[in-house]
Write a protein that holds these residues in place. Structure first.
Motif, PDB file in Angstrom:
ATOM      1  N   PRO A 123      30.205  86.317  40.170  1.00 60.00           N
ATOM      2  CA  PRO A 123      30.607  85.340  39.043  1.00 60.00           C
ATOM      3  C   PRO A 123      31.809  84.473  38.823  1.00 60.00           C
ATOM      4  N   ARG A 124      32.949  84.970  39.737  1.00 60.69           N
ATOM      5  CA  ARG A 124      34.164  84.553  39.574  1.00 60.69           C
ATOM      6  C   ARG A 124      34.095  83.101  40.508  1.00 60.69           C
ATOM      7  N   TYR A 125      33.363  83.096  41.442  1.00 60.51           N
ATOM      8  CA  TYR A 125      33.332  81.790  42.326  1.00 60.51           C
ATOM      9  C   TYR A 125      32.872  80.798  41.839  1.00 60.51           C
ATOM     10  N   HIS A 126      31.864  80.781  40.943  1.00 61.45           N
ATOM     11  CA  HIS A 126      31.253  79.432  40.388  1.00 61.45           C
ATOM     12  C   HIS A 126      30.922  78.351  41.534  1.00 61.45           C
ATOM     13  N   ILE A 127      29.932  78.946  42.366  1.00 63.77           N
ATOM     14  CA  ILE A 127      29.507  78.046  43.395  1.00 63.77           C
ATOM     15  C   ILE A 127      28.283  77.310  42.605  1.00 63.77           C
ATOM     16  N   ALA A 128      28.363  75.772  42.895  1.00 63.22           N
ATOM     17  CA  ALA A 128      27.360  74.990  42.022  1.00 63.22           C
ATOM     18  C   ALA A 128      25.870  75.202  42.475  1.00 63.22           C
ATOM     19  N   LYS A 129      25.048  74.949  41.483  1.00 65.56           N
ATOM     20  CA  LYS A 129      23.626  75.322  41.691  1.00 65.56           C
ATOM     21  C   LYS A 129      22.857  74.110  41.089  1.00 65.56           C
ATOM     22  N   THR A 130      22.063  73.292  41.925  1.00 66.36           N
ATOM     23  CA  THR A 130      21.187  72.223  40.972  1.00 66.36           C
ATOM     24  C   THR A 130      19.670  72.633  40.952  1.00 66.36           C
ATOM     25  N   TYR A 131      19.496  72.325  39.846  1.00 68.48           N
ATOM     26  CA  TYR A 131      17.899  72.530  39.751  1.00 68.48           C
ATOM     27  C   TYR A 131      17.353  71.338  39.189  1.00 68.48           C
ATOM     28  N   ASN A 132      16.190  70.682  39.389  1.00 67.84           N
ATOM     29  CA  ASN A 132      15.326  69.909  39.027  1.00 67.84           C
ATOM     30  C   ASN A 132      14.277  70.519  38.108  1.00 67.84           C
ATOM     31  N   LEU A 133      14.187  70.206  36.968  1.00 65.57           N
ATOM     32  CA  LEU A 133      13.088  70.930  36.147  1.00 65.57           C
ATOM     33  C   LEU A 133      12.556  69.802  35.321  1.00 65.57           C
ATOM     34  N   THR A 134      11.258  70.349  34.571  1.00 64.35           N
ATOM     35  CA  THR A 134      10.548  69.551  33.660  1.00 64.35           C
ATOM     36  C   THR A 134      10.426  70.318  32.344  1.00 64.35           C
ATOM     37  N   ILE A 135      10.706  69.821  31.233  1.00 69.03           N
ATOM     38  CA  ILE A 135      10.504  70.314  29.953  1.00 69.03           C
ATOM     39  C   ILE A 135       9.440  69.841  29.114  1.00 69.03           C
ATOM     40  N   ASN A 136       9.191  70.454  28.229  1.00 69.48           N
ATOM     41  CA  ASN A 136       7.851  69.841  27.281  1.00 69.48           C
ATOM     42  C   ASN A 136       8.673  69.381  26.009  1.00 69.48           C
ATOM     43  N   GLY A 137       9.270  68.019  26.136  1.00 71.28           N
ATOM     44  CA  GLY A 137       9.940  67.381  24.917  1.00 71.28           C
ATOM     45  C   GLY A 137      11.244  66.304  25.478  1.00 71.28           C
ATOM     46  N   ILE A 138      11.604  65.816  24.840  1.00 64.24           N
ATOM     47  CA  ILE A 138      12.579  64.821  25.061  1.00 64.24           C
ATOM     48  C   ILE A 138      13.907  65.371  24.392  1.00 64.24           C
ATOM     49  N   LEU A 139      15.043  65.405  25.267  1.00 60.77           N
ATOM     50  CA  LEU A 139      16.538  65.806  24.967  1.00 60.77           C
ATOM     51  C   LEU A 139      16.915  64.756  24.309  1.00 60.77           C
ATOM     52  N   ASP A 140      17.679  64.983  22.977  1.00 62.26           N
ATOM     53  CA  ASP A 140      18.281  63.766  22.242  1.00 62.26           C
ATOM     54  C   ASP A 140      19.895  63.973  22.878  1.00 62.26           C
ATOM     55  N   ASN A 141      20.651  62.917  22.489  1.00 63.65           N
ATOM     56  CA  ASN A 141      21.958  62.733  22.854  1.00 63.65           C
ATOM     57  C   ASN A 141      22.716  64.167  22.483  1.00 63.65           C
ATOM     58  N   ALA A 142      22.604  64.596  21.160  1.00 66.10           N
ATOM     59  CA  ALA A 142      23.374  65.597  20.751  1.00 66.10           C
ATOM     60  C   ALA A 142      22.975  67.024  21.651  1.00 66.10           C
ATOM     61  N   GLN A 143      21.753  66.984  22.092  1.00 64.77           N
ATOM     62  CA  GLN A 143      21.432  68.261  22.892  1.00 64.77           C
ATOM     63  C   GLN A 143      21.813  68.165  24.241  1.00 64.77           C
ATOM     64  N   ILE A 144      21.952  66.947  24.963  1.00 61.99           N
ATOM     65  CA  ILE A 144      22.458  66.596  26.220  1.00 61.99           C
ATOM     66  C   ILE A 144      24.178  66.941  26.197  1.00 61.99           C
ATOM     67  N   LYS A 145      24.806  66.579  25.203  1.00 64.29           N
ATOM     68  CA  LYS A 145      26.047  67.003  24.958  1.00 64.29           C
ATOM     69  C   LYS A 145      26.504  68.533  24.727  1.00 64.29           C
ATOM     70  N   GLN A 146      25.522  69.275  24.215  1.00 63.35           N
ATOM     71  CA  GLN A 146      25.551  70.412  24.159  1.00 63.35           C
ATOM     72  C   GLN A 146      25.603  71.401  25.584  1.00 63.35           C
ATOM     73  N   ILE A 147      24.571  70.722  26.519  1.00 59.27           N
ATOM     74  CA  ILE A 147      24.366  71.049  27.710  1.00 59.27           C
ATOM     75  C   ILE A 147      25.595  70.780  28.681  1.00 59.27           C
ATOM     76  N   GLN A 148      26.229  69.959  28.389  1.00 58.51           N
ATOM     77  CA  GLN A 148      27.326  69.281  28.909  1.00 58.51           C
ATOM     78  C   GLN A 148      28.750  70.323  28.604  1.00 58.51           C
ATOM     79  N   LYS A 149      28.713  70.746  27.566  1.00 58.46           N
ATOM     80  CA  LYS A 149      29.841  71.480  27.027  1.00 58.46           C
ATOM     81  C   LYS A 149      29.597  72.809  26.991  1.00 58.46           C
ATOM     82  N   GLY A 150      28.374  73.476  27.150  1.00 59.55           N
ATOM     83  CA  GLY A 150      28.120  74.816  27.282  1.00 59.55           C
ATOM     84  C   GLY A 150      27.242  75.177  26.005  1.00 59.55           C
ATOM     85  N   ILE A 151      26.187  76.189  26.195  1.00 58.24           N
ATOM     86  CA  ILE A 151      25.096  76.366  25.454  1.00 58.24           C
ATOM     87  C   ILE A 151      25.279  77.945  24.879  1.00 58.24           C
ATOM     88  N   VAL A 152      25.296  78.423  23.836  1.00 54.47           N
ATOM     89  CA  VAL A 152      25.363  79.878  23.384  1.00 54.47           C
ATOM     90  C   VAL A 152      23.981  80.500  23.740  1.00 54.47           C
TER      91      VAL A 152
END
Length: 246
Positions: A123-152
């Motif tokens: 865990p200390r090395y933080h090698i980037a991992k990119t995923y493409n995903l499909t979800i059952n809904g539409i993210l709003d701007n506030a949720q996108i910002k949550q993802i960008q800042k970190g989610i509990v």
């Protein structure tokens, strides 16, 4: 000097835990003497026998696979489901570098080099991992910002900041697809991130691990890593390079 069980495991005879069992049971000899001490260390040139047979150093192999959906990241499965290890031809005792869920596809490393694997997934090395995903809904701007800042997450741990890039939005079907880049590898992290926001992941594919992609491989296909790729991955791990997530 290395611990005896580590050398046995590195030779592909058994897992380290199983090797410890062999030692305790008196099935291992070093230079003609039975060794039952788990802390026993051996040096280069020592003759090691397991059940009377000398062990040989196993050649290290490194593969990248486009993991197919509905396959397990294990060597065997109690429910007889397909495993990724069974798809690779060879005599080496392989294991996956980290895991992808049964229904997740994409970039997956397999090897018999435990040290290499630990470097990549630590865990200390933080090698980037990119995923493409499909979800059952539409993210709003506030949720996108949550993802960008970190989610509990559900265990109270906050994820590292992530990068997100929209790829498709379907208002009629009320679903969207996007690329999500994370810098850690918590258990079921992507799905748990979406669950924390109230969404379900319908499709998940890892498109990239560090610099590695599998665009040229069909699901289930694999290839050996090239020497420069192995070296580059080691450098990423050893230097702990963290791609800027600001």
């Amino acid at each position: 000097m290395e611990r005896l069980q580590k050398v046995i495991a590195a030779a592909g005879i058994a897992s380290r835990r199983k090797a410890e069992t062999y030692i305790v049971e008196g099935r291992v000899e070093v230079n003609g003497e039975v060794v039952k001490e788990l802390g026993f260390k051996v040096k280069k040139g020592d003759v090691i026998l397991v059940d009377g047979k000398a062990i040989e150093k196993e050649n290290k192999v490194y593969y990248v696979m486009n993991k197919p959906k509905r396959s397990m990241c294990t060597a065997q499965d109690e429910f007889h489901r397909q495993t990724v290890v069974s798809l690779i031809e060879g005599k080496e005792r392989l294991f996956t570098v980290g895991r992808l869920d049964y229904d997740t596809s994409g970039v997956l490393l397999l090897t018999n080099d435990g040290e290499f694997a630990n470097m990549i997934i630590h865990p200390r090395y933080h090698i980037a991992k990119t995923y493409n995903l499909t979800i059952n809904g539409i993210l709003d701007n506030a949720q996108i910002k949550q993802i960008q800042k970190g989610i509990v997450l559900d265990d109270g741990v906050k994820t590292l900041p992530a990068k997100i890039k929209m790829t498709e939005k379907d208002l009629k079907k009320n679903q969207m697809s996007f690329d999500l880049t994370i810098y850690e590898g918590r258990n079921r992290q992507i799905k748990r991130m979406m669950e924390a926001l109230g969404f379900e992941v319908r499709r998940l594919h890892r498109t990239q691990l560090g610099f590695l992609r599998v665009d040229d491989l069909s699901q289930g296909q694999y290839r050996r890593l090239k020497p420069f790729e192995i070296k580059k991955l080691r450098i990423l791990a050893e230097e702990g390079k963290l791609i800027n997530v600001d």
